[in-house]
Design a protein around this motif. Structure first.
Motif, short mmCIF file in Angstrom:
data_model
loop_
_atom_site.label_atom_id
_atom_site.label_comp_id
_atom_site.label_asym_id
_atom_site.label_seq_id
_atom_site.Cartn_x
_atom_site.Cartn_y
_atom_site.Cartn_z
N ILE A 219 106.96 -9.27 72.59
CA ILE A 219 107.61 -8.21 73.37
C ILE A 219 106.55 -7.24 73.91
O ILE A 219 106.62 -6.80 75.06
CB ILE A 219 108.65 -7.47 72.49
N TYR A 220 105.56 -6.94 73.08
CA TYR A 220 104.47 -6.06 73.51
C TYR A 220 103.71 -6.65 74.69
O TYR A 220 103.40 -5.95 75.66
CB TYR A 220 103.52 -5.83 72.33
N ILE A 221 103.43 -7.95 74.63
CA ILE A 221 102.73 -8.62 75.74
C ILE A 221 103.58 -8.54 77.01
O ILE A 221 103.07 -8.31 78.11
CB ILE A 221 102.43 -10.08 75.38
N GLY A 222 104.90 -8.74 76.88
CA GLY A 222 105.79 -8.63 78.03
C GLY A 222 105.74 -7.25 78.66
O GLY A 222 105.71 -7.11 79.89
N ILE A 223 105.72 -6.22 77.82
CA ILE A 223 105.62 -4.85 78.32
C ILE A 223 104.31 -4.65 79.09
O ILE A 223 104.28 -4.07 80.18
CB ILE A 223 105.70 -3.85 77.15
N MET A 224 103.22 -5.16 78.52
CA MET A 224 101.90 -5.00 79.15
C MET A 224 101.83 -5.77 80.48
O MET A 224 101.24 -5.29 81.45
CB MET A 224 100.80 -5.48 78.21
N LEU A 225 102.42 -6.96 80.52
CA LEU A 225 102.39 -7.75 81.75
C LEU A 225 103.15 -7.03 82.87
O LEU A 225 102.72 -7.02 84.03
CB LEU A 225 103.01 -9.13 81.52
N ARG A 226 104.28 -6.42 82.52
CA ARG A 226 105.03 -5.66 83.52
C ARG A 226 104.23 -4.44 83.97
O ARG A 226 104.19 -4.10 85.15
CB ARG A 226 106.37 -5.24 82.94
N ARG A 227 103.58 -3.79 83.03
CA ARG A 227 102.84 -2.57 83.35
C ARG A 227 101.62 -2.88 84.21
O ARG A 227 101.30 -2.14 85.15
CB ARG A 227 102.42 -1.88 82.05
N PHE A 228 100.91 -3.98 83.89
CA PHE A 228 99.74 -4.36 84.69
C PHE A 228 100.16 -4.93 86.04
O PHE A 228 99.48 -4.75 87.04
CB PHE A 228 98.90 -5.41 83.94
N GLY A 229 101.28 -5.66 86.06
CA GLY A 229 101.79 -6.23 87.30
C GLY A 229 101.33 -7.67 87.53
O GLY A 229 100.20 -7.91 87.91
N ILE A 230 102.23 -8.62 87.24
CA ILE A 230 101.90 -10.04 87.43
C ILE A 230 101.57 -10.34 88.89
O ILE A 230 100.67 -11.13 89.19
CB ILE A 230 103.09 -10.93 86.95
N LEU A 231 102.28 -9.70 89.81
CA LEU A 231 102.08 -9.97 91.23
C LEU A 231 100.75 -9.41 91.74
O LEU A 231 100.34 -9.71 92.87
CB LEU A 231 103.22 -9.38 92.06
N ASN A 232 100.06 -8.64 90.92
CA ASN A 232 98.77 -8.07 91.31
C ASN A 232 97.60 -8.99 90.96
O ASN A 232 96.45 -8.62 91.19
CB ASN A 232 98.56 -6.71 90.65
N MET A 233 97.89 -10.16 90.40
CA MET A 233 96.81 -11.09 90.06
C MET A 233 96.07 -11.53 91.32
O MET A 233 96.70 -11.83 92.34
CB MET A 233 97.36 -12.32 89.34
N ARG A 234 94.75 -11.55 91.25
CA ARG A 234 93.92 -12.00 92.36
C ARG A 234 92.91 -13.02 91.83
O ARG A 234 92.28 -12.79 90.81
CB ARG A 234 93.18 -10.82 93.00
N PHE A 235 92.78 -14.14 92.54
CA PHE A 235 91.92 -15.21 92.06
C PHE A 235 90.69 -15.36 92.96
O PHE A 235 90.61 -16.28 93.78
CB PHE A 235 92.70 -16.53 91.99
N ASP A 236 89.72 -14.44 92.80
CA ASP A 236 88.46 -14.62 93.52
C ASP A 236 87.57 -15.55 92.71
O ASP A 236 87.95 -16.04 91.64
CB ASP A 236 87.78 -13.27 93.79
N GLY A 237 86.37 -15.80 93.20
CA GLY A 237 85.48 -16.76 92.55
C GLY A 237 85.15 -16.40 91.12
O GLY A 237 85.14 -17.26 90.22
N ASN A 238 84.88 -15.11 90.86
CA ASN A 238 84.53 -14.68 89.51
C ASN A 238 85.69 -14.87 88.54
O ASN A 238 85.49 -15.28 87.39
CB ASN A 238 84.12 -13.20 89.51
N VAL A 239 86.90 -14.59 89.01
CA VAL A 239 88.08 -14.77 88.16
C VAL A 239 88.29 -16.24 87.84
O VAL A 239 88.56 -16.61 86.69
CB VAL A 239 89.33 -14.19 88.84
#
Length: 326
Positions: A219-239
């Motif tokens: 549940i804690y991880i779910g809260i953090m994922l919402r807070r960080f924002g799943i849709l904000n993931m960006r996949f550049d070369g370093n990532v």
């Protein structure tokens, strides 16, 4: 196919519990203080109780002696991983502010909030002491070598005359390890364990409190994922290279070390082997953005890594389980 389906079902059970936390945060059920309080409840109360009862239930002095091989394997695996990551950040010309974060993200695991629920789902509670072996080594290396590497990559060093990494030695013996430490006398001193087990009110309370770890962690991880924002993931070369390091290179290194150990006569049971390999491929440590902020690193990059690995492990774990059972 049976292994794959079992892994999928185990992971889906985890996803459902993560979704509860995500949905609750989306609906505004949890205020800003809730996640911090939840983290403290898990780390300081539930997890020590869970580890203590697992040690009481599954281990004796002869079992504990066998954990030493896992400690050695984990140390070698993580140190080799740092060497590989050090070569990679230079070969790919990773900018300062990301180098230390990338090296530590590849080798530092989120053993508590995802690693433990995942391991219990896959292998049962009998695997908790094996997971604890990885957790101890991982924790010590993160708060010594990991912090030093990130601090050494501080972007303000040249402008402000340099900063020295400051270790918080309290992190080397965090609350969950006290569950292991307190259990040792009960395991090694004759009569203590039997006396404890007669106190059913204590063992029942500790077992029930320990059972909170899996649902509350997810549940804690779910809260953090919402807070960080799943849709904000960006996949550049370093990532992308960091994800490959965490989900491919790290477990491959561990698998090679386990394989080599087997062929020189160091044997451990299959659950122990699989636990070490799975833990080597769990998401990156959740405190990475905090360390990035403390040592003037790229906080957005660190947050992106935590979110990305916390989402993509859902795909990676069933694949690793199938490969381990070929």
């Amino acid at each position: 196919m049976d292994v794959f389906l079992t892994s999928i079902q185990s992971v889906l059970a985890i996803v459902i519990m993560i979704a509860v936390g995500y949905y609750g945060q989306l609906r505004g059920w949890f205020d800003e203080k809730f996640s911090g309080s939840l983290s403290k409840l898990i780390m300081r109360i539930a997890l020590p109780a869970s580890i203590f009862m697992a040690m009481m239930k599954y281990f004796n002095p002869s079992n504990l002696a066998n954990l030493s091989a896992g400690v050695i394997y984990t140390i070698i695996s993580i140190l080799v991983g740092y060497v590989v990551a050090w070569i990679a950040v230079r070969a790919f010309k990773v900018p300062h502010g990301r180098r230390g974060l990338m090296m530590t993200a590849i080798n530092g695991a989120n053993t508590v909030f995802i690693g433990m629920p995942l391991n219990v789902a896959l292998f049962g509670e009998v695997s908790v002491p094996y997971l604890l072996t990885y957790y101890i080594v991982n924790t010590v290396i993160i708060w010594t070598l990991g912090v030093w590497v990130i601090a050494g990559d501080d972007q303000t060093i040249d402008r402000e005359g340099g900063n020295k990494a400051k270790f918080d030695w309290h992190h080397l013996i965090p609350a969950p390890l006290w569950g292991f430490i307190v259990a040792l006398p009960f395991i090694y001193i004759p009569g203590l364990e039997n006396g404890l087990m007669k106190l059913t009110f204590a063992t029942t309370a500790l077992s029930d409190i320990g059972a909170l770890v899996t649902p509350l962690s997810l549940i804690y991880i779910g809260i953090m994922l919402r807070r960080f924002g799943i849709l904000n993931m960006r996949f550049d070369g370093n990532v992308i290279w960091t994800l490959l390091g965490r989900f491919a290179i790290s477990p491959i290194i561990m698998a090679i070390i386990v394989f080599c150990g087997f062929h020189i006569g160091i044997h451990m049971n299959s659950v122990f082997q699989q636990t070490l390999i799975i833990q080597a491929a769990t998401p990156s440590l959740a405190v990475l953005p905090i360390l990035a902020n403390t040592y003037h690193g790229d906080v957005k990059f660190a947050t992106n890594i935590v979110v990305s690995t916390s989402v993509l492990f859902i795909i990676v774990v069933p694949i690793i389980m199938v490969l381990q059972n070929l």
